[in-house]
Design a protein around this motif. Structure first.
Motif, PDB file in Angstrom:
ATOM      1  N   THR A  25       1.655   6.872   7.427  1.00 14.44           N
ATOM      2  CA  THR A  25       0.737   5.823   8.246  1.00 14.44           C
ATOM      3  C   THR A  25       1.093   5.907   9.573  1.00 14.44           C
ATOM      4  OG1 THR A  25       0.188   4.578   6.373  1.00 14.44           O
ATOM      5  CG2 THR A  25      -0.415   3.488   8.348  1.00 14.44           C
TER       6      THR A  25
ATOM      7  N   ASP B  11      -9.936   1.243   7.303  1.00 13.59           N
ATOM      8  CA  ASP B  11      -8.309   1.583   7.199  1.00 13.59           C
ATOM      9  C   ASP B  11      -7.518   0.379   7.540  1.00 13.59           C
ATOM     10  OD1 ASP B  11      -6.549   4.311   7.164  1.00 13.59           O
ATOM     11  OD2 ASP B  11      -5.632   2.375   7.350  1.00 13.59           O
ATOM     12  N   ASP B  13      -4.717  -0.136   8.463  1.00 13.40           N
ATOM     13  CA  ASP B  13      -3.729   0.072   9.608  1.00 13.40           C
ATOM     14  C   ASP B  13      -4.371  -0.125  10.708  1.00 13.40           C
ATOM     15  OD1 ASP B  13      -0.855   0.521  10.012  1.00 13.40           O
ATOM     16  OD2 ASP B  13      -2.098   1.961  11.661  1.00 13.40           O
ATOM     17  N   ARG B  17      -6.932   2.559  12.763  1.00  6.96           N
ATOM     18  CA  ARG B  17      -8.285   2.455  13.246  1.00  6.96           C
ATOM     19  C   ARG B  17      -8.540   2.578  14.822  1.00  6.96           C
ATOM     20  NH1 ARG B  17      -7.341  -2.191  10.199  1.00  6.96           N
ATOM     21  NH2 ARG B  17      -7.629  -3.740  12.073  1.00  6.96           N
ATOM     22  N   SER B  33     -15.131  -0.168  13.168  1.00  7.37           N
ATOM     23  CA  SER B  33     -14.108   0.001  12.282  1.00  7.37           C
ATOM     24  C   SER B  33     -13.780  -1.494  11.591  1.00  7.37           C
ATOM     25  CB  SER B  33     -12.708   0.405  13.119  1.00  7.37           C
ATOM     26  OG  SER B  33     -12.300  -0.444  13.901  1.00  7.37           O
ATOM     27  N   ASP B  55     -10.092   5.217   4.084  1.00  8.50           N
ATOM     28  CA  ASP B  55      -8.874   5.331   3.412  1.00  8.50           C
ATOM     29  C   ASP B  55      -8.877   4.870   1.897  1.00  8.50           C
ATOM     30  OD1 ASP B  55      -6.121   5.268   3.349  1.00  8.50           O
ATOM     31  OD2 ASP B  55      -5.603   3.343   3.873  1.00  8.50           O
ATOM     32  N   LEU B  58      -6.790   0.494   0.055  1.00  8.80           N
ATOM     33  CA  LEU B  58      -7.059  -0.764   0.761  1.00  8.80           C
ATOM     34  C   LEU B  58      -6.520  -1.831   0.024  1.00  8.80           C
ATOM     35  CD1 LEU B  58     -10.701   0.362   1.517  1.00  8.80           C
ATOM     36  CD2 LEU B  58      -8.838   0.332   3.120  1.00  8.80           C
ATOM     37  N   THR B  83      -6.049   9.855   2.855  1.00  9.11           N
ATOM     38  CA  THR B  83      -5.097   9.132   1.987  1.00  9.11           C
ATOM     39  C   THR B  83      -3.630   9.614   2.558  1.00  9.11           C
ATOM     40  OG1 THR B  83      -4.255   9.124   0.008  1.00  9.11           O
ATOM     41  CG2 THR B  83      -5.239  11.256   0.265  1.00  9.11           C
ATOM     42  N   LYS B 104      -3.009  12.420   5.079  1.00  8.11           N
ATOM     43  CA  LYS B 104      -2.567  11.895   6.304  1.00  8.11           C
ATOM     44  C   LYS B 104      -1.136  12.682   6.623  1.00  8.11           C
ATOM     45  CE  LYS B 104      -4.703   7.477   6.291  1.00  8.11           C
ATOM     46  NZ  LYS B 104      -4.204   5.749   5.804  1.00  8.11           N
TER      47      LYS B 104
END
Lengths: 223, 122
Positions: A25, B11, B13, B17, B33, B55, B58, B83, B104
């Protein structure tokens, strides 16, 4: 006692896999951010900025490769096979794995390669690892020759580099986890390659002489 | 003059975003977003989007559920799945109506190419 150790190992594997997931992330945000800065033309102000941005990107990609291998190693999954164009997978892998590299690549692919039923993600990762390994083993004049053909019911992909080669005492160890002869390499890339190729019904062979480079041969069944 | 594509980025995070939205906006797209699946479904009910970037994990409902609901509400929305879990089966989400699947960190060159093709196909 045996069970306790087994449980502990299972927990460690789970923690390692989860940590690897979590790290994707922030890495995604950093990569996106760099992409934005490049789009915004930040590199135009000072040539050294371009070098630094490129370096950050390269090192981030190295982190991602390590994470991907770590995830694959500690939590192996069954292949999700589908009819795939293996020449396209290899071409994509070459483009990404050797971006910002001085390695000279020659390719010789058999025309009209048939579709092969494999897990494209696993085989892509296998190619990425072999190509990166070859690049890491070569000095500035690195040459990598790649051939692809069908032979006796298999797709055979060969990667021949002109790197340092592998000593006879290390030949039996190169697919073992945590074995590495290069610094900054945790030594699970080739172990993952072996695991993936076997899971897809194939095998990896290696031939090498010290000072004469190495040849990795990936064989994947046509059916 | 061609209409500007409108994106919904989903997303949890904030940094993803923000950075993804900035890249898309710099390319000239409109972007909204949100951080949860339920917010995303509400937005799709209220507004018109061309592309949703979802994403898969969530905090409230699964990304696959968001995909399903978006496709039921507005089948014309192109959905792209992202993902952090490389072992996810892309075939599963693609068969549920997603157009593309990215692991990702996202290969943004490839994503923008895909988006360009979506824009061309309208």
């Amino acid at each position: 006692m045996g069970n306790n150790n087994h449980d502990k190992l299972a927990v460690i594997s789970e923690v390692a896999a989860e940590a690897a997931h979590e790290m994707r992330t922030p890495l995604t945000a950093i990569k996106n951010s760099i992409y934005f800065l490049q789009m915004a033309g930040i590199e135009g102000h000072n040539p050294k900025i371009a070098q630094h941005v490129s370096l950050i990107n390269e090192k981030l990609d190295q982190c991602v490769r390590m994470l991907t291998n770590l995830q694959s190693f500690v939590q192996p999954t069954k292949p999700i096979k589908k009819e795939s164009k293996i020449d396209d997978i290899l071409t994509d892998s070459l483009t990404v794995s050797l971006a910002n590299s001085n390695v000279k690549v020659t390719t010789e692919f058999q025309k009209d390669m048939p579709l092969v039923k494999i897990d494209p993600f696993q085989i892509r990762q296998t190619f990425d690892n072999i190509i990166r390994n070859a690049a890491d083993s070569m000095a500035s004049e690195g040459k990598l020759a790649i051939t692809m053909k069908t032979e006796a019911g298999f797709v055979v992909v060969e990667f021949k580099d002109n790197g340092a080669g592998i000593s006879p005492e290390n030949m039996d160890k190169i697919f073992l986890p945590l074995f590495s002869t290069t610094p900054h390499n945790i030594g699970i890339g080739l172990a993952v390659c072996d695991q993936f190729v076997r899971a897809n019904g194939g095998k990896i062979e290696v031939e090498s002489k010290v000072g004469e480079g190495a040849l990795f041969r990936v064989k994947l069944p046509l059916k | 003059m061609a209409k500007v594509l409108k994106f919904l980025v989903i997303d949890d995070d904030m940094a993803i975003r923000k950075t993804l939205s900035d890249v898309l906006e710099a390319k000239g797209f409109d972007v909204v977003s949100v951080g949860t699946g339920l917010e995303a479904v509400e937005k799709v009910k209220q507004e018109t989007f061309n592309v949703a970037i979802i994403d898969i994990r969530l905090p409230d409902i699964k990304g696959t559920e968001v995909l399903k609901q978006i496709k039921q509400l507005k089948p014309q929305v192109n959905c792209i799945i992202i993902t952090a879990y490389p072992e996810e089966d892309p075939g599963k989400t693609l068969s549920q109506g997603a157009s593309e699947f990215f692991i990702k960190p996202i290969d943004l060159d490839r994503m923008l190419n895909v988006i360009q093709k979506m824009a061309g196909g309208r």
